[in-house]
Scaffold this motif. Structure first.
Motif, PDB file in Angstrom:
ATOM      1  N   MET A  95      -4.963   9.172  -1.474  1.00  0.00           N
ATOM      2  CA  MET A  95      -5.349   8.009  -1.079  1.00  0.00           C
ATOM      3  C   MET A  95      -5.584   6.835  -2.041  1.00  0.00           C
ATOM      4  O   MET A  95      -5.793   5.839  -1.492  1.00  0.00           O
ATOM      5  CB  MET A  95      -6.355   8.322   0.225  1.00  0.00           C
ATOM      6  N   GLY A  96      -5.411   7.024  -3.323  1.00  0.00           N
ATOM      7  CA  GLY A  96      -5.704   6.005  -4.249  1.00  0.00           C
ATOM      8  C   GLY A  96      -4.597   4.780  -4.559  1.00  0.00           C
ATOM      9  O   GLY A  96      -4.477   4.104  -3.429  1.00  0.00           O
ATOM     10  N   SER A  97      -3.881   5.165  -5.388  1.00  0.00           N
ATOM     11  CA  SER A  97      -2.895   4.169  -5.703  1.00  0.00           C
ATOM     12  C   SER A  97      -1.838   4.537  -5.156  1.00  0.00           C
ATOM     13  O   SER A  97      -1.279   5.632  -4.787  1.00  0.00           O
ATOM     14  CB  SER A  97      -2.947   3.666  -7.303  1.00  0.00           C
ATOM     15  N   LEU A  98      -0.628   3.404  -5.521  1.00  0.00           N
ATOM     16  CA  LEU A  98       0.470   3.549  -4.934  1.00  0.00           C
ATOM     17  C   LEU A  98       1.359   4.247  -5.673  1.00  0.00           C
ATOM     18  O   LEU A  98       1.329   3.942  -6.929  1.00  0.00           O
ATOM     19  CB  LEU A  98       1.129   2.353  -4.642  1.00  0.00           C
ATOM     20  N   SER A  99       2.317   5.438  -5.479  1.00  0.00           N
ATOM     21  CA  SER A  99       3.092   5.957  -6.514  1.00  0.00           C
ATOM     22  C   SER A  99       4.442   5.036  -6.750  1.00  0.00           C
ATOM     23  O   SER A  99       4.807   3.987  -5.920  1.00  0.00           O
ATOM     24  CB  SER A  99       3.585   7.561  -6.047  1.00  0.00           C
ATOM     25  N   ALA A 100       5.112   5.705  -7.549  1.00  0.00           N
ATOM     26  CA  ALA A 100       6.473   4.712  -7.910  1.00  0.00           C
ATOM     27  C   ALA A 100       7.439   4.983  -6.649  1.00  0.00           C
ATOM     28  O   ALA A 100       8.058   3.939  -6.424  1.00  0.00           O
ATOM     29  CB  ALA A 100       7.054   5.480  -8.932  1.00  0.00           C
ATOM     30  N   THR A 101       7.475   6.021  -6.034  1.00  0.00           N
ATOM     31  CA  THR A 101       8.396   5.828  -4.825  1.00  0.00           C
ATOM     32  C   THR A 101       7.716   4.914  -3.645  1.00  0.00           C
ATOM     33  O   THR A 101       8.532   4.103  -3.066  1.00  0.00           O
ATOM     34  CB  THR A 101       8.452   7.114  -4.124  1.00  0.00           C
ATOM     35  N   HIS A 102       6.497   4.499  -3.812  1.00  0.00           N
ATOM     36  CA  HIS A 102       5.945   3.688  -2.639  1.00  0.00           C
ATOM     37  C   HIS A 102       6.346   2.236  -3.259  1.00  0.00           C
ATOM     38  O   HIS A 102       6.935   1.455  -2.295  1.00  0.00           O
ATOM     39  CB  HIS A 102       4.638   3.843  -2.610  1.00  0.00           C
TER      40      HIS A 102
ATOM     41  N   ALA B 228       9.722  -2.418  -2.610  1.00  0.00           N
ATOM     42  CA  ALA B 228      10.943  -3.388  -3.075  1.00  0.00           C
ATOM     43  C   ALA B 228      12.242  -3.370  -2.342  1.00  0.00           C
ATOM     44  O   ALA B 228      12.806  -4.457  -2.084  1.00  0.00           O
ATOM     45  CB  ALA B 228      11.234  -3.129  -4.693  1.00  0.00           C
ATOM     46  N   LEU B 229      12.637  -2.194  -1.682  1.00  0.00           N
ATOM     47  CA  LEU B 229      13.751  -2.198  -1.018  1.00  0.00           C
ATOM     48  C   LEU B 229      13.765  -2.876   0.259  1.00  0.00           C
ATOM     49  O   LEU B 229      14.579  -3.678   0.602  1.00  0.00           O
ATOM     50  CB  LEU B 229      14.081  -0.801  -0.750  1.00  0.00           C
ATOM     51  N   VAL B 230      12.576  -3.005   0.803  1.00  0.00           N
ATOM     52  CA  VAL B 230      12.177  -3.579   2.203  1.00  0.00           C
ATOM     53  C   VAL B 230      12.350  -5.134   1.742  1.00  0.00           C
ATOM     54  O   VAL B 230      12.710  -5.881   2.565  1.00  0.00           O
ATOM     55  CB  VAL B 230      10.863  -3.233   2.747  1.00  0.00           C
ATOM     56  N   PHE B 231      11.644  -5.681   0.605  1.00  0.00           N
ATOM     57  CA  PHE B 231      11.620  -6.944   0.378  1.00  0.00           C
ATOM     58  C   PHE B 231      13.231  -7.446   0.199  1.00  0.00           C
ATOM     59  O   PHE B 231      13.705  -8.755   0.548  1.00  0.00           O
ATOM     60  CB  PHE B 231      10.775  -7.407  -0.917  1.00  0.00           C
ATOM     61  N   VAL B 232      13.755  -6.785  -0.505  1.00  0.00           N
ATOM     62  CA  VAL B 232      15.535  -7.161  -0.665  1.00  0.00           C
ATOM     63  C   VAL B 232      16.090  -6.879   0.598  1.00  0.00           C
ATOM     64  O   VAL B 232      16.848  -7.872   0.878  1.00  0.00           O
ATOM     65  CB  VAL B 232      16.113  -5.992  -1.544  1.00  0.00           C
ATOM     66  N   LEU B 233      15.828  -6.163   1.405  1.00  0.00           N
ATOM     67  CA  LEU B 233      16.694  -6.159   2.843  1.00  0.00           C
ATOM     68  C   LEU B 233      16.098  -7.485   3.733  1.00  0.00           C
ATOM     69  O   LEU B 233      16.848  -7.878   4.401  1.00  0.00           O
ATOM     70  CB  LEU B 233      16.172  -4.861   3.412  1.00  0.00           C
TER      71      LEU B 233
END
Length: 91
Positions: free
Chosen positions: A1-8, A13-18
């Motif tokens: 529950m700490g930091s975000l991983s690379a997949t997150h 980034a994909l959501v922002f591009v979409l």
């Protein structure tokens, strides 16, 4: 529950591009960078001005309260719009 991983981060980034499109993202990042640079320079300027205008600890400044400036008395008028532009009320 700490930091975000690379997949997150990739999913974000994909959501922002979409949502915004690939063309608008560089412009938005450029604008954000300019805004941050301006903010940073203003903060540095405020810090340097604050250091110059601060009185030293050894001096005492006696300030006298100033009387508030009088406001001009408001004269009631019959029709301020007609006085401002009389051409509008000609028929």
């Amino acid at each position: 529950m700490g930091s975000l991983s690379a997949t997150h981060w990739l999913l974000i980034a994909l959501v922002f591009v979409l949502l915004f499109g690939a063309k608008r993202l560089p412009d938005a990042a450029r604008g954000l960078g300019r805004s941050l640079r301006i903010f940073k320079s203003e903060m540095q300027e405020m810090q340097t001005e604050g250091g110059k205008s601060a009185p030293s600890a050894g001096t005492s400044t006696a300030s006298t309260p100033q009387a508030p400036a009088e406001l001009p008395s408001a004269q009631p008028t019959a029709n301020p719009a007609a006085q401002a532009n009389p051409d509008l009320h000609k028929a």
